[in-house]
Design a protein around this motif. Structure first.
Motif, PDB file in Angstrom:
ATOM      1  N   ALA A 109       0.859  -1.182   0.000  1.00  0.00           N
ATOM      2  CA  ALA A 109       0.000   0.000   0.000  1.00  0.00           C
ATOM      3  C   ALA A 109       0.894   1.229   0.000  1.00  0.00           C
ATOM      4  N   SER A 110       1.115   1.780  -1.190  1.00  0.00           N
ATOM      5  CA  SER A 110       2.082   2.863  -1.372  1.00  0.00           C
ATOM      6  C   SER A 110       1.425   4.092  -1.975  1.00  0.00           C
ATOM      7  N   SER A 111       1.881   5.251  -1.546  1.00  0.00           N
ATOM      8  CA  SER A 111       1.388   6.500  -2.130  1.00  0.00           C
ATOM      9  C   SER A 111       1.921   6.721  -3.541  1.00  0.00           C
ATOM     10  N   SER A 112       2.912   5.947  -3.942  1.00  0.00           N
ATOM     11  CA  SER A 112       3.469   6.082  -5.292  1.00  0.00           C
ATOM     12  C   SER A 112       2.446   5.694  -6.355  1.00  0.00           C
ATOM     13  N   ALA A 113       2.680   6.179  -7.568  1.00  0.00           N
ATOM     14  CA  ALA A 113       1.813   5.849  -8.691  1.00  0.00           C
ATOM     15  C   ALA A 113       1.957   4.377  -9.062  1.00  0.00           C
ATOM     16  N   ASN A 114       0.923   3.826  -9.682  1.00  0.00           N
ATOM     17  CA  ASN A 114       0.961   2.424 -10.098  1.00  0.00           C
ATOM     18  C   ASN A 114       2.181   2.125 -10.971  1.00  0.00           C
ATOM     19  N   VAL A 115       2.488   3.033 -11.894  1.00  0.00           N
ATOM     20  CA  VAL A 115       3.609   2.799 -12.806  1.00  0.00           C
ATOM     21  C   VAL A 115       4.940   2.776 -12.058  1.00  0.00           C
ATOM     22  N   THR A 116       5.058   3.598 -11.014  1.00  0.00           N
ATOM     23  CA  THR A 116       6.283   3.614 -10.207  1.00  0.00           C
ATOM     24  C   THR A 116       6.393   2.339  -9.373  1.00  0.00           C
ATOM     25  N   ILE A 117       5.276   1.926  -8.781  1.00  0.00           N
ATOM     26  CA  ILE A 117       5.261   0.676  -8.016  1.00  0.00           C
ATOM     27  C   ILE A 117       5.725  -0.481  -8.897  1.00  0.00           C
ATOM     28  N   GLN A 118       5.172  -0.565 -10.112  1.00  0.00           N
ATOM     29  CA  GLN A 118       5.529  -1.677 -10.983  1.00  0.00           C
ATOM     30  C   GLN A 118       6.990  -1.612 -11.417  1.00  0.00           C
ATOM     31  N   ARG A 119       7.503  -0.405 -11.566  1.00  0.00           N
ATOM     32  CA  ARG A 119       8.924  -0.232 -11.903  1.00  0.00           C
ATOM     33  C   ARG A 119       9.801  -0.833 -10.815  1.00  0.00           C
ATOM     34  N   ILE A 120       9.465  -0.562  -9.569  1.00  0.00           N
ATOM     35  CA  ILE A 120      10.217  -1.111  -8.435  1.00  0.00           C
ATOM     36  C   ILE A 120      10.074  -2.629  -8.394  1.00  0.00           C
ATOM     37  N   PHE A 121       8.849  -3.117  -8.548  1.00  0.00           N
ATOM     38  CA  PHE A 121       8.600  -4.562  -8.468  1.00  0.00           C
ATOM     39  C   PHE A 121       9.321  -5.309  -9.587  1.00  0.00           C
ATOM     40  N   ASN A 122       9.355  -4.716 -10.766  1.00  0.00           N
ATOM     41  CA  ASN A 122      10.071  -5.353 -11.881  1.00  0.00           C
ATOM     42  C   ASN A 122      11.573  -5.398 -11.618  1.00  0.00           C
ATOM     43  N   ARG A 123      12.095  -4.301 -11.097  1.00  0.00           N
ATOM     44  CA  ARG A 123      13.549  -4.209 -10.882  1.00  0.00           C
ATOM     45  C   ARG A 123      14.029  -5.217  -9.846  1.00  0.00           C
ATOM     46  N   PHE A 124      13.195  -5.443  -8.816  1.00  0.00           N
ATOM     47  CA  PHE A 124      13.622  -6.302  -7.711  1.00  0.00           C
ATOM     48  C   PHE A 124      12.867  -7.631  -7.635  1.00  0.00           C
ATOM     49  N   ASN A 125      12.097  -7.952  -8.681  1.00  0.00           N
ATOM     50  CA  ASN A 125      11.403  -9.250  -8.766  1.00  0.00           C
ATOM     51  C   ASN A 125      10.554  -9.530  -7.522  1.00  0.00           C
ATOM     52  N   LEU A 126       9.653  -8.595  -7.206  1.00  0.00           N
ATOM     53  CA  LEU A 126       8.842  -8.705  -5.994  1.00  0.00           C
ATOM     54  C   LEU A 126       7.423  -9.212  -6.237  1.00  0.00           C
ATOM     55  N   ASP A 127       7.000  -9.300  -7.483  1.00  0.00           N
ATOM     56  CA  ASP A 127       5.597  -9.628  -7.775  1.00  0.00           C
ATOM     57  C   ASP A 127       5.151 -10.943  -7.152  1.00  0.00           C
ATOM     58  N   ASN A 128       6.038 -11.902  -7.080  1.00  0.00           N
ATOM     59  CA  ASN A 128       5.672 -13.227  -6.606  1.00  0.00           C
ATOM     60  C   ASN A 128       5.246 -13.245  -5.144  1.00  0.00           C
ATOM     61  N   TYR A 129       5.715 -12.265  -4.363  1.00  0.00           N
ATOM     62  CA  TYR A 129       5.510 -12.297  -2.922  1.00  0.00           C
ATOM     63  C   TYR A 129       4.221 -11.609  -2.460  1.00  0.00           C
ATOM     64  N   PHE A 130       3.700 -10.698  -3.268  1.00  0.00           N
ATOM     65  CA  PHE A 130       2.570  -9.866  -2.835  1.00  0.00           C
ATOM     66  C   PHE A 130       1.305 -10.249  -3.596  1.00  0.00           C
ATOM     67  N   THR A 131       0.213 -10.406  -2.850  1.00  0.00           N
ATOM     68  CA  THR A 131      -1.054 -10.771  -3.492  1.00  0.00           C
ATOM     69  C   THR A 131      -1.728  -9.568  -4.140  1.00  0.00           C
ATOM     70  N   HIS A 132      -1.479  -8.374  -3.604  1.00  0.00           N
ATOM     71  CA  HIS A 132      -2.117  -7.167  -4.141  1.00  0.00           C
ATOM     72  C   HIS A 132      -1.171  -5.982  -3.990  1.00  0.00           C
ATOM     73  N   LYS A 133      -1.346  -4.998  -4.881  1.00  0.00           N
ATOM     74  CA  LYS A 133      -0.616  -3.735  -4.803  1.00  0.00           C
ATOM     75  C   LYS A 133      -1.644  -2.607  -4.904  1.00  0.00           C
ATOM     76  N   VAL A 134      -1.610  -1.700  -3.944  1.00  0.00           N
ATOM     77  CA  VAL A 134      -2.568  -0.597  -3.896  1.00  0.00           C
ATOM     78  C   VAL A 134      -1.800   0.715  -3.993  1.00  0.00           C
ATOM     79  N   SER A 135      -2.226   1.578  -4.902  1.00  0.00           N
ATOM     80  CA  SER A 135      -1.552   2.855  -5.128  1.00  0.00           C
ATOM     81  C   SER A 135      -2.382   4.019  -4.601  1.00  0.00           C
TER      82      SER A 135
END
Length: 219
Positions: A109-135
């Motif tokens: 649950a981040s105040s960052s924009a969806n596109v920024t969140i996904q940029r971070i998740f892509n860079r550090f391969n985090l998608d597998n660990y989180f069931t949801h991302k809220v912007s």
């Protein structure tokens, strides 16, 4: 028993604050406005849109909000892509993996924009660990309003009493408390001018947290 851990991102999972600071300062120069360190610190935990709504009112900026947001976002993206020394905060990856391996649900649950969140998740391969991302960009009001954390708990299908929030900002801690969720304040070396008094507990390193400790927390 805790079933879901809700993580903030900036300052908790990765220290993107220097990149955001650089992008904002570049934009402030372009806009010819002088934003004090104290005012800038008060923005922590707010969405970019809400920050520029405040700045537009204070400085009578002629640009529309969407243009301001997109300009800053482009400056951030350019700086983010060029910054090679950007890492996950010390200990957080181990904690995320431990929670995941033990079946603990995690939501971002981040105040960052969806596109920024996904940029971070892509860079550090985090998608597998989180069931949801809220912007925060999907809500009219930023932290300290509790909407983002209430939505995270709703998506997780977990009562708020069975959730915890990990936050590094005053606004984020206040939002968690307004949502009636147990809040762990992360007071890191990167934290500046933030107040942790309202947090239920405060840590300075993620090695202070384990799956068993989190699971057995009680509000």
């Amino acid at each position: 028993m805790i079933q879901t851990v809700i993580f903030d991102m900036d300052g908790v999972i990765v220290d993107t604050e220097p990149v955001h600071h650089f992008a904002y300062q570049q934009h402030f120069k372009q806009l010819n406005i002088d934003v004090s360190p104290e005012m800038y610190a008060s923005f922590t935990g707010n969405s970019t849109k809400n920050i520029y709504e405040r700045l537009k009112g204070i400085y009578n900026l002629k640009e529309d909000i969407q243009t301001l947001v997109e300009t800053k976002r482009n400056l951030f993206n350019d700086a983010f892509d060029q910054k090679e020394d950007l890492y996950l905060l010390d200990g957080v990856e181990d904690l995320i993996k431990e929670l995941y391996q033990n079946g603990m649900q995690m939501v971002l649950a981040s105040s960052s924009a969806n596109v920024t969140i996904q940029r971070i998740f892509n860079r550090f391969n985090l998608d597998n660990y989180f069931t949801h991302k809220v912007s925060g960009e999907d809500f009219p009001k930023s932290k300290p309003h509790p909407a983002i954390f209430l939505k995270a708990a709703e998506l997780a299908k977990t009562p708020v009493r069975n959730c915890i929030v990990i936050e590094d900002s005053t606004n984020g801690i206040l939002a968690a408390k307004a949502a009636e969720i147990y809040c762990i304040g992360y007071d890191s070396v990167n934290s500046k001018l933030q107040d942790y008094a309202m947090a239920d507990e405060v840590i300075s390193h993620f090695n202070e947290l384990t799956f068993n400790k989190i699971r057995n927390l009680k509000y």
